[in-house]
Enzyme design. Structure first.
Site, PDB file in Angstrom:
ATOM      1  N   THR A  36      83.328  18.699  21.754  1.00  0.00           N
ATOM      2  CA  THR A  36      83.640  18.616  23.606  1.00  0.00           C
ATOM      3  C   THR A  36      82.638  19.286  24.343  1.00  0.00           C
ATOM      4  O   THR A  36      81.903  18.818  25.220  1.00  0.00           O
ATOM      5  CB  THR A  36      84.904  18.957  23.876  1.00  0.00           C
ATOM      6  OG1 THR A  36      86.123  18.288  23.067  1.00  0.00           O
ATOM      7  CG2 THR A  36      85.471  18.957  25.352  1.00  0.00           C
ATOM      8  N   THR A  37      82.611  20.903  23.919  1.00  0.00           N
ATOM      9  CA  THR A  37      81.342  21.513  24.592  1.00  0.00           C
ATOM     10  C   THR A  37      80.175  20.892  24.454  1.00  0.00           C
ATOM     11  O   THR A  37      79.495  21.177  25.408  1.00  0.00           O
ATOM     12  CB  THR A  37      81.658  22.888  24.356  1.00  0.00           C
ATOM     13  OG1 THR A  37      83.012  23.364  24.433  1.00  0.00           O
ATOM     14  CG2 THR A  37      80.823  23.834  24.948  1.00  0.00           C
ATOM     15  N   TYR A 128      90.806  17.572  14.649  1.00  0.00           N
ATOM     16  CA  TYR A 128      90.499  18.170  15.932  1.00  0.00           C
ATOM     17  C   TYR A 128      91.556  17.702  16.794  1.00  0.00           C
ATOM     18  O   TYR A 128      91.580  16.351  17.390  1.00  0.00           O
ATOM     19  CB  TYR A 128      88.891  17.799  16.321  1.00  0.00           C
ATOM     20  CG  TYR A 128      88.576  18.487  17.640  1.00  0.00           C
ATOM     21  CD1 TYR A 128      89.475  19.188  18.604  1.00  0.00           C
ATOM     22  CD2 TYR A 128      87.438  18.003  18.185  1.00  0.00           C
ATOM     23  CE1 TYR A 128      89.119  19.685  19.709  1.00  0.00           C
ATOM     24  CE2 TYR A 128      87.112  18.769  19.292  1.00  0.00           C
ATOM     25  CZ  TYR A 128      87.754  19.567  20.098  1.00  0.00           C
ATOM     26  OH  TYR A 128      87.480  20.103  21.297  1.00  0.00           O
ATOM     27  N   LYS A 158      91.833  22.173  14.119  1.00  0.00           N
ATOM     28  CA  LYS A 158      91.251  22.542  15.522  1.00  0.00           C
ATOM     29  C   LYS A 158      92.448  22.430  16.204  1.00  0.00           C
ATOM     30  O   LYS A 158      92.569  21.256  16.812  1.00  0.00           O
ATOM     31  CB  LYS A 158      89.972  22.507  15.694  1.00  0.00           C
ATOM     32  CG  LYS A 158      89.830  23.227  17.156  1.00  0.00           C
ATOM     33  CD  LYS A 158      88.413  22.722  18.033  1.00  0.00           C
ATOM     34  CE  LYS A 158      88.323  23.500  19.285  1.00  0.00           C
ATOM     35  NZ  LYS A 158      86.792  22.778  19.972  1.00  0.00           N
ATOM     36  N   GLY A 184      92.083  26.621  19.857  1.00  0.00           N
ATOM     37  CA  GLY A 184      91.148  26.206  20.805  1.00  0.00           C
ATOM     38  C   GLY A 184      91.489  26.240  22.271  1.00  0.00           C
ATOM     39  O   GLY A 184      90.901  25.842  23.126  1.00  0.00           O
ATOM     40  N   ASP A 186      91.305  29.378  24.709  1.00  0.00           N
ATOM     41  CA  ASP A 186      90.541  30.608  24.829  1.00  0.00           C
ATOM     42  C   ASP A 186      91.624  31.713  25.433  1.00  0.00           C
ATOM     43  O   ASP A 186      91.895  32.528  24.919  1.00  0.00           O
ATOM     44  CB  ASP A 186      89.502  30.629  25.171  1.00  0.00           C
ATOM     45  CG  ASP A 186      88.281  29.708  24.574  1.00  0.00           C
ATOM     46  OD1 ASP A 186      88.769  28.796  23.821  1.00  0.00           O
ATOM     47  OD2 ASP A 186      87.317  29.858  24.815  1.00  0.00           O
ATOM     48  N   GLU A 187      92.428  31.086  26.615  1.00  0.00           N
ATOM     49  CA  GLU A 187      93.014  32.121  27.235  1.00  0.00           C
ATOM     50  C   GLU A 187      94.503  32.359  26.477  1.00  0.00           C
ATOM     51  O   GLU A 187      95.174  33.147  27.119  1.00  0.00           O
ATOM     52  CB  GLU A 187      93.106  31.362  28.713  1.00  0.00           C
ATOM     53  CG  GLU A 187      93.807  30.218  28.923  1.00  0.00           C
ATOM     54  CD  GLU A 187      92.893  29.235  28.665  1.00  0.00           C
ATOM     55  OE1 GLU A 187      93.202  27.884  29.274  1.00  0.00           O
ATOM     56  OE2 GLU A 187      91.815  29.202  27.939  1.00  0.00           O
ATOM     57  N   SER A 203      84.609  27.569  23.600  1.00  0.00           N
ATOM     58  CA  SER A 203      83.350  27.533  24.668  1.00  0.00           C
ATOM     59  C   SER A 203      83.086  28.856  25.058  1.00  0.00           C
ATOM     60  O   SER A 203      81.884  29.193  25.294  1.00  0.00           O
ATOM     61  CB  SER A 203      83.483  26.697  25.541  1.00  0.00           C
ATOM     62  OG  SER A 203      84.532  26.717  26.571  1.00  0.00           O
TER      63      SER A 203
END
Length: 294
Positions: A36-37, A128, A158, A184, A186-187, A203
């Site tokens: 994606t990124t 994914y 993922k 996946g 991140d926060e 990312s």
């Protein structure tokens, strides 16, 4: 398959730099390619192959794993990319669910994944799971039942969703530890680690990787209070930029600002981050006071 190191810790979701006219430029960071990124689904088949080949070349003897995303909207393209990844020696392949004509149940999704995985029969296979983008909300817990019999190379997931209940049920089922679960979002990584996730793909690890590794170290000690501080600061930054509008274009702008290496614009239909966003994001990132003093 030959014995391999399991994926753990941080895996950066790599960015695909572009020239101002939208042509891709090869630039190496670490470990997942054409996701994606990296705007993988905005690239042509030839571009995806070229990037994968360059990553394999540059990563030789430097990276434990290069995982190549080979998902596509149609089965023949995904199969072709899987064969190519196997031919160049990829450490693994990952596949999203097709998201125009979507699988509507587990059997349909597994049938698609199996047809892709079978084209790279010696390469570890990762699903994914990213329902916010694909719209395919088949729970991973359900998907895992009997998956190894249908996809012998199945290695893990993922997991890019906020449904920590689903993740917890997956990890609870994984009593033997044969599967890997890489988070996946991140926060929310600290919450996933507490549930037993092996590591993360994201990312922000392109520019906050060192800070997140320090969070992982604190979690492992265990020093949960210190780990929380790192997670809260990452969350503070992401909460700020999400309110401004945060996606692939903005990620590229932040990475350019932090690294000094031009990432270029995204490919249409995505458009450049605004100068206002760049200034505000940089100021916010610079204002964070991390526990290690940086």
């Amino acid at each position: 398959m030959t014995p391999r190191k399991k994926l753990k810790g941080l895996v950066a979701a790599t960015i695909t730099p572009m020239t101002p006219d939208g042509q891709h430029v090869v630039f190496c960071c670490v470990e997942t390619v054409n996701g994606t990124t990296g705007e993988g689904l905005s690239l042509s088949m030839q571009e995806r192959k070229q990037l994968a080949e360059e990553w394999m070349c540059q990563g030789k003897d430097k990276l434990d794993h290069v995982i190549i995303h080979v998902g596509a909207l149609n089965l023949p393209e995904s199969q072709e990319l899987a064969r190519h990844a196997a031919a160049i020696g990829a450490g693994g392949i990952a596949v999203i669910a097709p998201f125009f004509f979507k699988p509507t149940n587990k059997d349909e999704l597994v049938a698609f994944l199996q047809k892709v995985a079978s084209e790279a029969p010696e390469v570890p296979f990762y699903y994914y799971h990213i329902p916010p983008l694909t719209g395919v909300k088949i729970r991973v817990e359900e998907l895992l039942d009997g998956i190894k019999a249908q996809i012998p190379t199945f290695q893990g997931v993922k997991f890019s969703d906020t449904d920590l209940l689903d993740l917890a049920q997956c990890i609870n089922k994984n009593e033997t530890g044969e599967f890997e679960f890489l988070y996946g979002v991140d926060e929310q990584l600290l919450g996933a680690l507490a549930l037993g996730a092996n590591g993360a793909v994201g990312s922000t690890y392109n520019y906050l990787g060192r800070k997140t590794n320090l969070m992982l170290q604190a979690f492992a000690k265990p020093d949960f209070a210190l780990a929380q501080q790192y997670q809260f600061l990452t969350g503070e930054f992401l909460n700020f930029v999400i309110k401004l509008g945060f996606g692939v274009a903005q990620t590229k702008a932040v990475m350019t600002s932090v690294s000094g290496i031009p990432m270029g614009p995204p490919r249409l239909p995505l458009v450049d981050a605004s100068s206002e966003f760049i200034a505000k994001a940089k100021a916010k990132l610079d204002s964070l006071v991390w526990p290690d003093g940086d």
